[in-house]
Design a protein around this motif. Structure first.
Motif, mmCIF file in Angstrom:
data_model
loop_
_atom_site.group_PDB
_atom_site.id
_atom_site.type_symbol
_atom_site.label_atom_id
_atom_site.label_comp_id
_atom_site.label_asym_id
_atom_site.label_seq_id
_atom_site.Cartn_x
_atom_site.Cartn_y
_atom_site.Cartn_z
ATOM 1 N N LYS A 131 0.814 -1.215 -0.040
ATOM 2 C CA LYS A 131 0.016 -0.063 0.000
ATOM 3 C C LYS A 131 0.968 1.175 -0.043
ATOM 4 O O LYS A 131 1.682 1.358 1.037
ATOM 5 C CB LYS A 131 -0.805 -0.013 1.077
ATOM 6 N N PHE A 132 0.664 2.133 -0.961
ATOM 7 C CA PHE A 132 1.364 3.499 -0.927
ATOM 8 C C PHE A 132 0.371 4.372 -0.862
ATOM 9 O O PHE A 132 -0.610 4.605 -1.483
ATOM 10 C CB PHE A 132 1.885 3.487 -2.454
ATOM 11 N N SER A 133 0.554 5.216 0.315
ATOM 12 C CA SER A 133 -0.509 6.336 0.749
ATOM 13 C C SER A 133 0.253 7.633 0.675
ATOM 14 O O SER A 133 1.356 8.067 0.825
ATOM 15 C CB SER A 133 -0.939 6.017 2.077
ATOM 16 N N HIS A 134 -0.332 8.719 -0.225
ATOM 17 C CA HIS A 134 0.101 10.157 -0.344
ATOM 18 C C HIS A 134 -1.060 10.988 -0.183
ATOM 19 O O HIS A 134 -2.077 10.581 -0.122
ATOM 20 C CB HIS A 134 0.921 10.056 -1.329
ATOM 21 N N VAL A 135 -0.640 12.338 -0.189
ATOM 22 C CA VAL A 135 -1.482 13.299 0.198
ATOM 23 C C VAL A 135 -2.141 14.141 -1.170
ATOM 24 O O VAL A 135 -3.034 14.942 -0.906
ATOM 25 C CB VAL A 135 -1.268 14.158 1.122
ATOM 26 N N VAL A 136 -1.254 13.860 -2.299
ATOM 27 C CA VAL A 136 -1.456 14.745 -3.279
ATOM 28 C C VAL A 136 -2.300 14.423 -4.376
ATOM 29 O O VAL A 136 -3.001 13.084 -4.420
ATOM 30 C CB VAL A 136 -0.148 15.628 -4.043
ATOM 31 N N ALA A 137 -2.605 15.302 -5.479
ATOM 32 C CA ALA A 137 -3.536 14.687 -6.539
ATOM 33 C C ALA A 137 -2.665 13.707 -7.529
ATOM 34 O O ALA A 137 -1.572 13.763 -7.542
ATOM 35 C CB ALA A 137 -3.737 15.971 -7.410
ATOM 36 N N PRO A 138 -3.410 12.879 -8.025
ATOM 37 C CA PRO A 138 -2.760 11.518 -8.618
ATOM 38 C C PRO A 138 -2.366 12.143 -10.067
ATOM 39 O O PRO A 138 -1.599 11.512 -10.499
ATOM 40 C CB PRO A 138 -3.804 10.667 -8.710
ATOM 41 N N GLN A 139 -2.747 13.189 -10.515
ATOM 42 C CA GLN A 139 -2.364 13.614 -11.707
ATOM 43 C C GLN A 139 -1.962 15.280 -11.565
ATOM 44 O O GLN A 139 -2.639 16.013 -10.686
ATOM 45 C CB GLN A 139 -3.464 13.897 -12.835
ATOM 46 N N GLY A 140 -0.939 15.804 -12.513
ATOM 47 C CA GLY A 140 -0.664 16.990 -12.531
ATOM 48 C C GLY A 140 0.331 17.282 -11.338
ATOM 49 O O GLY A 140 0.730 18.627 -11.077
ATOM 50 N N ASN A 141 0.741 16.417 -10.565
ATOM 51 C CA ASN A 141 1.673 16.491 -9.432
ATOM 52 C C ASN A 141 2.778 15.718 -9.754
ATOM 53 O O ASN A 141 2.568 14.372 -9.973
ATOM 54 C CB ASN A 141 0.938 16.441 -8.210
ATOM 55 N N PRO A 142 4.087 15.925 -9.404
ATOM 56 C CA PRO A 142 5.093 15.128 -9.557
ATOM 57 C C PRO A 142 5.070 13.685 -8.819
ATOM 58 O O PRO A 142 5.033 12.676 -9.410
ATOM 59 C CB PRO A 142 6.340 15.801 -9.304
ATOM 60 N N LYS A 143 4.837 13.816 -7.549
ATOM 61 C CA LYS A 143 4.614 12.749 -6.768
ATOM 62 C C LYS A 143 3.405 11.631 -7.049
ATOM 63 O O LYS A 143 3.571 10.740 -7.045
ATOM 64 C CB LYS A 143 4.507 13.173 -4.947
ATOM 65 N N LEU A 184 4.938 4.010 -10.669
ATOM 66 C CA LEU A 184 5.574 2.863 -9.795
ATOM 67 C C LEU A 184 4.586 1.670 -9.806
ATOM 68 O O LEU A 184 4.744 0.682 -9.855
ATOM 69 C CB LEU A 184 5.850 3.504 -8.434
ATOM 70 N N ALA A 185 3.264 2.140 -9.526
ATOM 71 C CA ALA A 185 2.287 0.828 -9.147
ATOM 72 C C ALA A 185 2.166 0.292 -10.635
ATOM 73 O O ALA A 185 2.030 -0.886 -10.587
ATOM 74 C CB ALA A 185 0.990 1.489 -8.840
ATOM 75 N N GLN A 186 1.967 1.047 -11.578
ATOM 76 C CA GLN A 186 1.873 0.359 -13.093
ATOM 77 C C GLN A 186 2.984 -0.529 -13.346
ATOM 78 O O GLN A 186 2.838 -1.753 -13.745
ATOM 79 C CB GLN A 186 1.816 1.325 -14.009
#
Ligand code: LMR
Length: 328
Positions: free
Chosen positions: A29-41, A48-50
């Motif tokens: 499980k990879f958890s983060h706080v930013v938008a999935p698109q338009g943000n480098p992370k 990475l998941a793909q």
């Protein structure tokens, strides 16, 4: 009948972007706080998941939870220590409970651009910092770039005195707290997911963030304008539990590491262009972006200079010297 997207989203509020894990696969499980698109992370985590899901099918499977839907950055490291999440990439400003060494990345006006940040991170000193939380059970595997921070408020910010008396949202970093105090402002630590609402309702007057976070989270909509300061950075540490990582089968760990480092290189090379694209979108939305003259910028540099000496003991003069050298 079929559920609508909205109804489905309501039912499975924390459904990850990639949830096709099969039984028998190790779930990461990879958890983060930013938008999935338009943000480098956000984009790096998706990529990475793909790749893991394509190339390690049957062995490992990554589920990405973006937008603070699983944990905010305060909670995610605790969850990792408990084994509830395996990978995360909080900003380097969010590790204060675990180490003071990473404070170097918050010193204002230390790095002249993201290339300098990259050179420092790839240097021996920078790589040494990846292991700075081993005693706390956390291991840094790589640095991911977002980019340079910009400054905004509900009024124009041109001179340092313009920030005096204003309330600014900051990440959970004592260095950032000191930076705003040096300006005579009132810093308030707050989770990323709460920033838009706090700006909108006037709980805080201003904030600092990268072009990509300012655009994808719409902060520009509730600010007077953005001042192009490049006064600091938001970069990330891809972090895992040291126990989990060292417990993996060597071939699985090697393959994960190889994919991670390839995605890291690609993502870090793309980060400046992603932020530039977001800057243009903010401008196209009709937001004022203010440029500083060299003299005005020098005034900001001088105003926050005392912060360096304040934290030199935690960080180490040798580290600071190495980071400065990366500007050349
Ligand atoms: C913030 O809290 O402003 C950032 O750390 C969010 C992020 O992950 O880019």
């Amino acid at each position: 009948g079929l559920l609508t997207g909205a109804a489905l989203a309501g039912l499975v509020a924390a459904a990850p972007a990639y949830a096709q894990c099969d039984s028998g696969e190790m779930v990461i499980k990879f958890s983060h706080v930013v938008a999935p698109q338009g943000n480098p992370k956000g984009e790096a985590a998706t990529k990475l998941a793909q790749r893991i899901n394509d190339e390690m099918n049957g062995v490992a499977c990554m589920e990405v939870y973006p937008n603070s839907q699983l944990y905010n950055d305060d909670k995610v490291l605790e969850a990792m220590q408990l084994g509830d999440v395996q990978m995360a990439a909080p900003s380097l400003s969010k590790f204060e409970k675990y180490t003071k060494k990473l404070r170097i990345f918050d010193l204002p006006f230390l790095f002249k651009d993201i290339e300098a940040v990259d050179r420092f991170q790839m240097s021996d000193k920078g790589q040494e910092l990846l292991g700075s939380m081993k005693s706390k059970g956390l291991l840094g595997l790589a640095y991911w770039h977002n980019g340079m921070k910009q400054l905004s408020a509900n009024k124009p910010l041109i001179e340092p005195s313009d920030a005096a008396g204003l309330k600014f949202r900051i990440q959970t970093s004592d260095v950032l707290e000191a930076q705003f105090k040096a300006l005579g402002a009132n810093p308030q630590k707050m989770a990323f997911s709460e920033v838009y609402g706090a700006l909108q309702t006037g709980v805080v007057d201003g904030q600092e963030n990268t072009w990509s976070n300012i655009y994808t989270k719409k902060f520009y909509e509730v600010q007077d304008g953005i001042t192009h300061t490049d006064h600091g950075i938001i970069d990330y540490l891809v972090v895992v539990s040291a126990d989990w990582w060292t417990g993996l089968k060597p071939d699985v760990r090697d393959k994960l590491k190889k994919i991670l480092l390839e995605v890291t290189r690609e993502s870090n090379e793309a980060s400046a262009a992603i932020n530039e694209d977001n800057r243009k979108k903010i401008l196209a939305a009709g937001t004022t972006i203010r440029e500083l003259t060299p003299t005005q910028r020098e005034d900001w540099v001088k105003a926050v200079e005392p912060v360096w000496t304040q934290f030199e003991g935690d960080i180490g003069a040798d580290m600071i010297a190495a980071a400065k050298a990366a500007n050349n």
